[in-house]
Design an enzyme around this catalytic site. Structure first.
Site, short mmCIF file in Angstrom:
data_model
loop_
_atom_site.label_atom_id
_atom_site.label_comp_id
_atom_site.label_asym_id
_atom_site.label_seq_id
_atom_site.Cartn_x
_atom_site.Cartn_y
_atom_site.Cartn_z
N GLU A 165 38.06 60.81 34.52
CA GLU A 165 38.04 62.25 34.27
C GLU A 165 39.34 62.89 34.79
O GLU A 165 39.78 62.55 35.89
CB GLU A 165 36.86 62.91 34.98
CG GLU A 165 36.68 64.36 34.52
CD GLU A 165 35.51 65.06 35.21
OE1 GLU A 165 35.10 64.61 36.29
OE2 GLU A 165 35.04 66.07 34.68
N ALA A 183 34.34 61.20 44.37
CA ALA A 183 33.25 60.51 43.70
C ALA A 183 33.26 60.96 42.25
O ALA A 183 33.74 62.05 41.95
CB ALA A 183 31.91 60.86 44.35
N GLU A 208 26.68 64.29 42.36
CA GLU A 208 26.96 63.35 41.25
C GLU A 208 25.71 63.05 40.44
O GLU A 208 25.78 62.87 39.23
CB GLU A 208 27.57 62.05 41.79
CG GLU A 208 28.83 62.23 42.62
CD GLU A 208 29.93 63.01 41.94
OE1 GLU A 208 29.95 63.07 40.70
OE2 GLU A 208 30.77 63.61 42.66
N HIS A 248 25.02 65.71 37.97
CA HIS A 248 25.88 65.55 36.79
C HIS A 248 25.28 64.59 35.76
O HIS A 248 25.68 64.64 34.59
CB HIS A 248 27.22 64.95 37.20
CG HIS A 248 28.24 65.94 37.68
ND1 HIS A 248 28.51 67.11 37.02
CD2 HIS A 248 29.09 65.90 38.73
CE1 HIS A 248 29.50 67.75 37.66
NE2 HIS A 248 29.85 67.05 38.71
N GLU A 275 30.86 71.62 37.04
CA GLU A 275 31.13 71.56 38.48
C GLU A 275 30.45 72.69 39.26
O GLU A 275 30.01 72.48 40.38
CB GLU A 275 32.64 71.56 38.73
CG GLU A 275 33.35 70.36 38.11
CD GLU A 275 32.81 69.02 38.58
OE1 GLU A 275 32.03 68.99 39.54
OE2 GLU A 275 33.16 68.00 37.97
ZN LIG Z 1 31.42 67.21 40.09
#
Ligand SMILES: [Zn+2]
Length: 897
Positions: free
Chosen positions: A171, A305, A341, A344, A363
């Site tokens: 990313e 991470a 995480e 996500h 985010e």
């Molecule tokens: Zn994130």
């Protein structure tokens, strides 16, 4: 993605939270936003560079990494959908050699043209491809990087010598470094991976292994099940001498993957991942769709991470908990990153923003959910209270001219990287928290469930989220939300009370809160729709929540009563009280809940930075904090005193300032003492850590001497120093190091194979204030000794806690090429600008402005502009605040011997 330097921590709602939920909306006209109405996601309208005439449907990828030469041999077969006839395919690739590119079983062979700047490959065929399905076959060779981008190698120490493993970090836009692909988030496809790796390696991908067979002496071929439809940046491949610990969660296999011998340290993360998975399954209303979820601990390469679907990668010390070396409080940070995480896996992976201009959707939401989950599972951590600094950080950068709206145009990959900042994460988090509070917890969750169900395996924009929330809650949010997402800046609420007989009235006016260097032009004015919680400090009367759209006047209890705005510290705005209401609040400081005291102090400090309040007024507030106050309150004071102390480096005011800080903080530390009892997981443990560190930095000779004594004992007998004290004690040994203790720190760093210990010793050594030792640390960053992950942090530590900024800058300039080659593009685009914010003078600002590499990409130019403004603001604060503070302390010492 969790950032390297993100501050984990976080929360607890106030006693009047229930009162806040039953709101009275006073003024609620939805004003039209200045920007054009943003639209729901559509593939054809999504920004991006690649033509949308061809869509990848399925990738079958074969990779054969060479761990010695670091070449990556690969081939791929991509099923594509051609939407209109074309003879040219444009896809992404970088540092890749194409051996061949053919279509439909060699029916046509393409000429390949590479564009290094655009990071694309154009495949030109002799005849146009017809509309419809085709199959593209590409043979290629790519690179394995030494820095943590694309596929990268990590060399790490073990009891049996150095070992090498591979992992990936893609990313926002680095899948193109592993295999040629349509590397933009809207081009979702399925991915099937086969890799050839050494026999003794464990290979991990997004999906479970379906086949494994030997292919040569010492080599095996491993095939993974195909993924569901996903964006390319979520692809993962890790391999090495690894081991895996698993557990079942709602039928999903959750695994912790570590280097050999360390899986036991993954137990805390594994147990919490199992709990989180079923809690998220319920919260999102859509079950985690993959058969497995691995948490992969990587001992180098990158510092944060990354939420790769089904295979989350973590810098090792972010995931593993080693009870023999980690303080108990480290579990808070591990939980926070894990919860982020894992959130996500739904918010980002299952439903993905259409383009990087909507990165905040990923985010901001994950940053909010990490705190919500912590509040649910560990309410005793008070994660919102203790994590107050996340919002404060966002408001500090959002008050500047170089801030940007949460939603911002993003032209390319270097600009996309600049979006991973405090605005995207922390302002996004604060906005989501404010909206949940405004809509109510269950209505908000129902909106999220609708959003997940409607957009699973697809892409979205912010508009899609507002639509889902409004339809679930039956309440307008677009106006409030748009005023925060489509424009930059922080609202300033000016509040003042006046008596009207025995009753009291409060006027509320809104303006824009700005921190700017003296003489800078005023940024444009703004207006917001701000949900405001206002009321008395005691729960005798519930707080009132109103939506401030312009100005208002409200009833405010009886004459002289202390009335606070932003009760609970949930709102994203600053408050400036008039003299009458401020005096009433200062007198009632002890009656406030800790959240409100933190909020009041933080706003007061911000008003000083904005030149709206006299600097001593803030120090007077610090004087009023009780010795036994909450950790978060003292942490706020320590943070601002530390900032002033850094600015005072080399100035006449520094001794007086340090004296003041020591005199205020030492009684707090004496109350706690060196050896507190308890679990080691309470707020006093955190406060003790902050106080030892701060007192040492402010030159408290007793504390430094005791730290050195305890460290000497630790070297003889490690069990003599509790884990909870090790970071602070080692740091003080570092800043006060002579050659012998410096060498001892390095020897300890070289001896251990535990990542958190290596970091502790290297960072302590980097904090040595002796210029000769600082020079030795800098020289070390050019060798292979330090993990690349911490090279930038170590250079920065020499400049900041080592107090050798010029030495470090001269070193960076002299060794720019070597460091850039070692650390990759982020060194040029981010490190240089961020590093220069260690300075607060015009000469260094001019140097940065003329340092060509920092301006080489559009992302670098954005970072440089932000850094130049930071330097100017620091210079302004230094020349304005320090003389006033120095005079105030002198006068106070004169009147109070
Ligand atoms: Zn994130």
């Amino acid at each position: 993605m969790a950032l390297k330097d993100s501050i984990p921590m976080a929360r607890a709602l106030r006693h009047f939270a229930a009162a806040l939920a039953t709101t009275a909306v006073l003024a609620c006209s939805i004003s039209a936003s200045a920007a054009a109405e943003p639209a729901a996601f559509s593939f054809d309208a999504a920004p991006g560079k690649l033509p949308k005439t061809v869509i990848p449907v399925h990738y079958a990828i074969e990779l054969t990494p060479d761990l010695e030469s670091l070449a990556l041999a690969g081939s791929e077969v991509v099923d594509i959908e051609v939407r209109e006839p074309t003879a040219r395919l444009v896809l992404n690739a970088i540092n890749t050699m194409f051996a061949s590119a053919t279509i439909d079983d060699d029916a046509q062979r393409a000429d390949v043209t590479l564009d290094a700047a655009a990071e694309t490959a154009t495949l030109s065929f002799p005849q146009p491809l017809t509309a419809g399905a085709h199959r593209l076959r590409i043979g290629f060779t790519a690179r394995i990087n030494k820095f943590g981008i694309g596929l990268f190698s990590v060399d790490y120490p073990t009891a049996n010598g150095m070992k090498r493993m591979l992992s990936s970090q893609l990313e926002p836009a680095d899948a193109r470094r592993i295999f040629p692909c349509w590397d933009e988030p809207a081009f979702k496809a399925t991915f099937a991976l086969e890799v050839t790796v050494p026999q003794n390696f464990l290979a991990v991908g997004n999906m479970p292994i379906v086949r494994e067979e030997p292919v040569a002496p010492n080599l095996k071929r491993v095939a993974f099940a195909p993924t569901p439809k996903m964006s390319s940046y979520l692809f993962v491949f890790t391999a090495g001498e690894l081991e895996r610990l698993t557990a079942d969660a709602d039928g999903v296999t959750v695994g912790v993957v570590t280097t050999a011998g360390k899986s036991g340290q993954g137990r805390f993360a594994l147990d919490n991942a199992v709990k989180l998975l079923s809690w998220y399954n319920d919260y999102f209303g859509v079950k985690y769709p993959l058969p497995k979820l691995d948490l992969i601990a990587v001992p180098g390469g990158f510092g944060g991470a990354m939420e790769n679907w089904g295979g989350i990668t973590f810098f090792e010390s972010r995931l593993l908990f080693d009870p023999t070396t980690n303080p108990d409080i480290a579990r808070r940070g591990i939980f926070s990153v894990l919860a982020h995480e894992m959130a996500h896996q739904w918010f980002g992976d299952l439903v993905t923003m259409g383009w990087w201009d909507n990165l905040w959707l990923n985010e901001g939401f994950a940053s909010w959910m990490q705190e919500k989950a912590a509040s649910h599972f560990y309410p005793q951590w008070k994660t919102w209270l203790n994590g107050y600094g996340q919002k404060q950080y966002a408001m500090a950068i959002d008050a500047r001219r170089t801030s940007h709206p949460i939603q911002q145009p993003v032209a390319d990959q270097s600009e996309a990287m600049t979006a991973f900042d405090g605005i995207t994460y922390n302002k996004g988090q604060a906005l989501i928290r404010m909206l949940e509070n405004y809509l109510g917890e269950s209505a908000f969750r129902d909106g999220i469930r609708r959003y997940m169900a409607a957009h699973a395996y697809g892409n979205t924009t912010t508009t899609d989220l507002w639509q889902a929330l409004e339809s679930a809650a039956g309440k307008k949010v677009t106006g409030i939300a748009a005023s925060y997402t489509e424009q930059d800046g922080v609202p300033l609420i000016s509040a003042e009370t006046r008596c009207s007989g025995d009753d009291q009235r409060m006027t509320l006016r809104q303006d824009r809160f700005v921190i700017a260097p003296a003489g800078a032009p005023a940024p444009p004015s703004r207006s917001w729709q701000v949900p405001i919680a206002v009321g008395p400090l005691t729960s005798t009367r519930p707080a009132e929540v109103l939506l401030l759209d312009g100005n208002a006047e409200i009833a405010a209890g009886s004459c002289g009563e202390a009335i606070k705005v932003n009760l609970g510290d949930i709102g994203y705005y600053r408050v400036e009280y008039g003299p009458i209401s401020r005096e009433a609040l200062v007198k009632s400081l002890a009656l406030m809940a800790p959240e409100d005291r933190v909020n009041f102090l933080a706003d007061s400090w911000a008003l000083v930075q904005a030149a709206r309040a006299a600097p001593p007024s803030y120090l007077a507030l610090i004087e009023a904090i009780g010795v036994d106050d909450h950790r978060a309150v003292w942490d706020q004071a320590i943070g601002s005193l530390t900032r002033l102390d850094r600015l005072a480096l080399g100035r006449v005011e520094r001794p007086a300032l340090q004296n003041f800080a020591r005199a205020k903080l030492r009684p707090v530390f004496d109350r706690l003492g060196w050896d507190g009892g308890g679990s080691g997981d309470d707020d006093n443990t955190l406060l003790r850590y902050s106080l030892i560190t701060a007192l040492g930095e402010f030159g408290d000779g007793d504390v430094i001497a005791e730290a050195r004594r305890r460290f000497a004992g630790f070297v003889q007998d490690p069990s003599s120093l509790p884990n909870a004290l090790r970071d602070a004690v080692t740091h003080l040994v570092g800043i006060s190091a002579d050659r012998a203790s410096y060498d001892r720190l390095l020897a300890l760093a070289r001896k251990t194979t535990v990542t958190n210990e290596r970091l502790r010793y290297y960072y302590a050594a980097a904090s040595a204030r002796d210029p000769a030792l600082a020079g030795a640390t800098l020289a070390l960053t050019l060798t292979d000794e330090l993990p690349n992950t911490i090279v930038d942090g170590v250079i920065n530590a020499v400049a900041s806690s080592g107090e050798q900024p010029d030495l470090a800058w001269d070193f960076v300039k002299a060794n720019y090429d070597a460091l850039a080659a070692k650390l990759g593009p982020s060194f040029r685009d981010f490190f240089i600008a961020n590093f220069m914010t260690n300075f607060s003078d015009d000469a260094h600002a001019a140097e940065l402005a003329h340092f060509a590499p920092a301006q080489a990409t559009s992302g670098g130019r954005v970072m440089t502009a932000r850094a130049l403004e930071t330097i100017a603001i620091s210079a302004d604060l230094k020349t304005r605040a320090l003389p006033a503070i120095g005079a105030w302390i002198e006068q106070r010492n004169g009147t109070r011997p």
